[in-house]
Motif scaffolding. Structure first.
Motif, PDB file in Angstrom:
ATOM      1  N   LEU A  49       0.850  -1.186   0.000  1.00  0.00           N
ATOM      2  CA  LEU A  49       0.000   0.000   0.000  1.00  0.00           C
ATOM      3  C   LEU A  49       0.889   1.240   0.000  1.00  0.00           C
ATOM      4  O   LEU A  49       1.796   1.359   0.828  1.00  0.00           O
ATOM      5  CB  LEU A  49      -0.894  -0.002   1.246  1.00  0.00           C
ATOM      6  N   PRO A  51      -0.599   4.896  -0.714  1.00  0.00           N
ATOM      7  CA  PRO A  51      -1.642   5.794  -1.213  1.00  0.00           C
ATOM      8  C   PRO A  51      -1.114   7.132  -1.706  1.00  0.00           C
ATOM      9  O   PRO A  51      -1.746   7.776  -2.546  1.00  0.00           O
ATOM     10  CB  PRO A  51      -2.561   5.964   0.001  1.00  0.00           C
ATOM     11  N   THR A  53       1.127   7.652  -3.757  1.00  0.00           N
ATOM     12  CA  THR A  53       1.464   7.602  -5.181  1.00  0.00           C
ATOM     13  C   THR A  53       0.234   7.714  -6.077  1.00  0.00           C
ATOM     14  O   THR A  53       0.357   8.043  -7.256  1.00  0.00           O
ATOM     15  CB  THR A  53       2.195   6.291  -5.525  1.00  0.00           C
ATOM     16  N   GLU A  54      -0.920   7.368  -5.542  1.00  0.00           N
ATOM     17  CA  GLU A  54      -2.177   7.420  -6.299  1.00  0.00           C
ATOM     18  C   GLU A  54      -2.107   6.587  -7.583  1.00  0.00           C
ATOM     19  O   GLU A  54      -2.685   6.954  -8.614  1.00  0.00           O
ATOM     20  CB  GLU A  54      -2.570   8.861  -6.611  1.00  0.00           C
ATOM     21  N   ASN A  59      -0.083  -0.076  -5.274  1.00  0.00           N
ATOM     22  CA  ASN A  59      -1.187  -0.464  -4.396  1.00  0.00           C
ATOM     23  C   ASN A  59      -1.826  -1.722  -4.994  1.00  0.00           C
ATOM     24  O   ASN A  59      -2.775  -1.652  -5.770  1.00  0.00           O
ATOM     25  CB  ASN A  59      -2.224   0.662  -4.304  1.00  0.00           C
ATOM     26  N   PHE A  82      -7.365  -1.545   1.756  1.00  0.00           N
ATOM     27  CA  PHE A  82      -7.067  -0.428   0.864  1.00  0.00           C
ATOM     28  C   PHE A  82      -8.038   0.726   1.049  1.00  0.00           C
ATOM     29  O   PHE A  82      -7.643   1.899   1.011  1.00  0.00           O
ATOM     30  CB  PHE A  82      -7.060  -0.901  -0.587  1.00  0.00           C
ATOM     31  N   ALA A  85      -7.326   3.289   3.611  1.00  0.00           N
ATOM     32  CA  ALA A  85      -6.352   4.318   3.258  1.00  0.00           C
ATOM     33  C   ALA A  85      -6.829   5.155   2.071  1.00  0.00           C
ATOM     34  O   ALA A  85      -6.067   5.968   1.536  1.00  0.00           O
ATOM     35  CB  ALA A  85      -5.017   3.675   2.918  1.00  0.00           C
ATOM     36  N   ASP A  86      -8.082   4.957   1.654  1.00  0.00           N
ATOM     37  CA  ASP A  86      -8.667   5.696   0.535  1.00  0.00           C
ATOM     38  C   ASP A  86      -7.822   5.531  -0.734  1.00  0.00           C
ATOM     39  O   ASP A  86      -7.529   6.491  -1.438  1.00  0.00           O
ATOM     40  CB  ASP A  86      -8.807   7.174   0.888  1.00  0.00           C
ATOM     41  N   ALA A  87      -7.414   4.292  -1.003  1.00  0.00           N
ATOM     42  CA  ALA A  87      -6.524   4.015  -2.132  1.00  0.00           C
ATOM     43  C   ALA A  87      -7.195   3.117  -3.161  1.00  0.00           C
ATOM     44  O   ALA A  87      -7.801   2.102  -2.806  1.00  0.00           O
ATOM     45  CB  ALA A  87      -5.243   3.350  -1.635  1.00  0.00           C
ATOM     46  N   ARG A  88      -7.100   3.510  -4.438  1.00  0.00           N
ATOM     47  CA  ARG A  88      -7.448   2.583  -5.516  1.00  0.00           C
ATOM     48  C   ARG A  88      -6.399   1.484  -5.533  1.00  0.00           C
ATOM     49  O   ARG A  88      -5.238   1.712  -5.236  1.00  0.00           O
ATOM     50  CB  ARG A  88      -7.494   3.291  -6.867  1.00  0.00           C
ATOM     51  N   PHE A  89      -6.798   0.275  -5.923  1.00  0.00           N
ATOM     52  CA  PHE A  89      -5.861  -0.829  -5.835  1.00  0.00           C
ATOM     53  C   PHE A  89      -6.133  -1.859  -6.917  1.00  0.00           C
ATOM     54  O   PHE A  89      -7.156  -1.810  -7.615  1.00  0.00           O
ATOM     55  CB  PHE A  89      -5.913  -1.473  -4.448  1.00  0.00           C
TER      56      PHE A  89
END
Length: 271
Positions: A49, A51, A53-54, A59, A82, A85-89
């Motif tokens: 993870l 986040p 880096t977006e 991720n 994920f 952490a509000d991350a696309r993955f």
């Protein structure tokens, strides 16, 4: 090529996870904090993870269905990790698993298939000699910044992400390589040695220097070093973009690499 297809698939994923774990260990704590880097194991599957880096490249989940049998609960736990952490993955799914319930479970969590990666493996046959008009060589800590910035540019990443790679240069178990046009660094490659096995990656070339033989020359140089160190097998991955030629795959195939399995990449669509 030794072993069953299942065993070779497990080897490729295990090698990549080992390299990812060591990459994490090499990160400067301040850099890790800046990008929010951390990892989590879900059984034998591994999630990294970052986040900050977006991008799903940093991720993603490796080993689901190959090393770890999936379940509906496990897929939900991965998504929660994920989303926390509000991350696309991205979750790598082997083609054979596309005929199971796994794609449905991923779809229920908002993931859709978007492209694929190809995993590769090579045995201990001698490596052909490098051939290019560029200078190729191994590099050490004094070139860490050049290496990291060139890799990021070759991958289409911003220079600000270079600190994510700098800590690897000079780290035990790793060897890194660069191609140069005079004083200009134009391409990179790495190998992570694990006794008789090795993971190969970090192969990036500046766009205007592609088709000059840098990728093949660096790949052959690291293969030679791996063979000299006693490695009996090498694994890696290459991206496959729909409808586009894959020069990396052609280069590897020409030098004795064989496809192990294809990964369908399921990417979260949540905003």
């Amino acid at each position: 090529m030794n072993g069953t297809p299942r065993a070779r698939a497990r080897e490729t994923d295990a090698n990549e996870i080992a390299a990812l774990r060591d990459w994490l260990a090499a990160l400067d704590p301040g850099v890790a904090a800046e990008f929010g880097v951390r990892a989590e194991s879900f059984g034998d599957a591994f999630a990294v993870l970052a986040p900050g880096t977006e991008t799903v490249f940093f991720n993603r989940v490796v080993g689901l269905s190959v090393l770890q049998r999936p379940s509906r609960t496990l897929v939900r736990d991965i998504a929660d990790f994920f989303r926390g952490a509000d991350a696309r993955f991205m979750v790598h799914v082997p083609e054979e698993a596309a005929r199971t319930e796994l794609p449905d479970w991923l779809g229920e969590e908002g993931l859709e298939p978007q492209g694929e990666w190809i995993t590769l493996r090579r045995g201990a046959d001698p490596a052909p000699p490098p051939s290019t008009d560029l200078r190729v060589e191994s590099v050490g800590p004094s070139q860490a910044t050049h290496f990291a910035e060139t890799l990021c540019t070759g991958y289409g990443m911003p220079d600000e992400w270079a600190p994510l790679y700098e800590g690897l240069v000079g780290r035990p178990g790793w060897r890194h390589y660069m191609a140069w046009d005079g004083a200009l660094p134009v391409a990179t490659a790495s190998i992570f040695l694990q006794c008789a096995r090795a993971w190969c990656g970090n192969s990036g070339t500046l766009r205007r220097y592609r088709h000059r033989g840098a990728h093949t020359a660096l790949s052959r140089l690291r293969l030679k070093d791996g063979l000299d160190a006693g490695c009996a097998s090498f694994t890696g991955e290459t991206w496959q973009r729909p409808g586009l030629p894959n020069q990396s795959l052609r280069n590897h195939t020409r030098d004795g690499w064989q496809e192990v399995y294809r990964r369908l990449n399921y990417v979260s669509t949540d905003e």
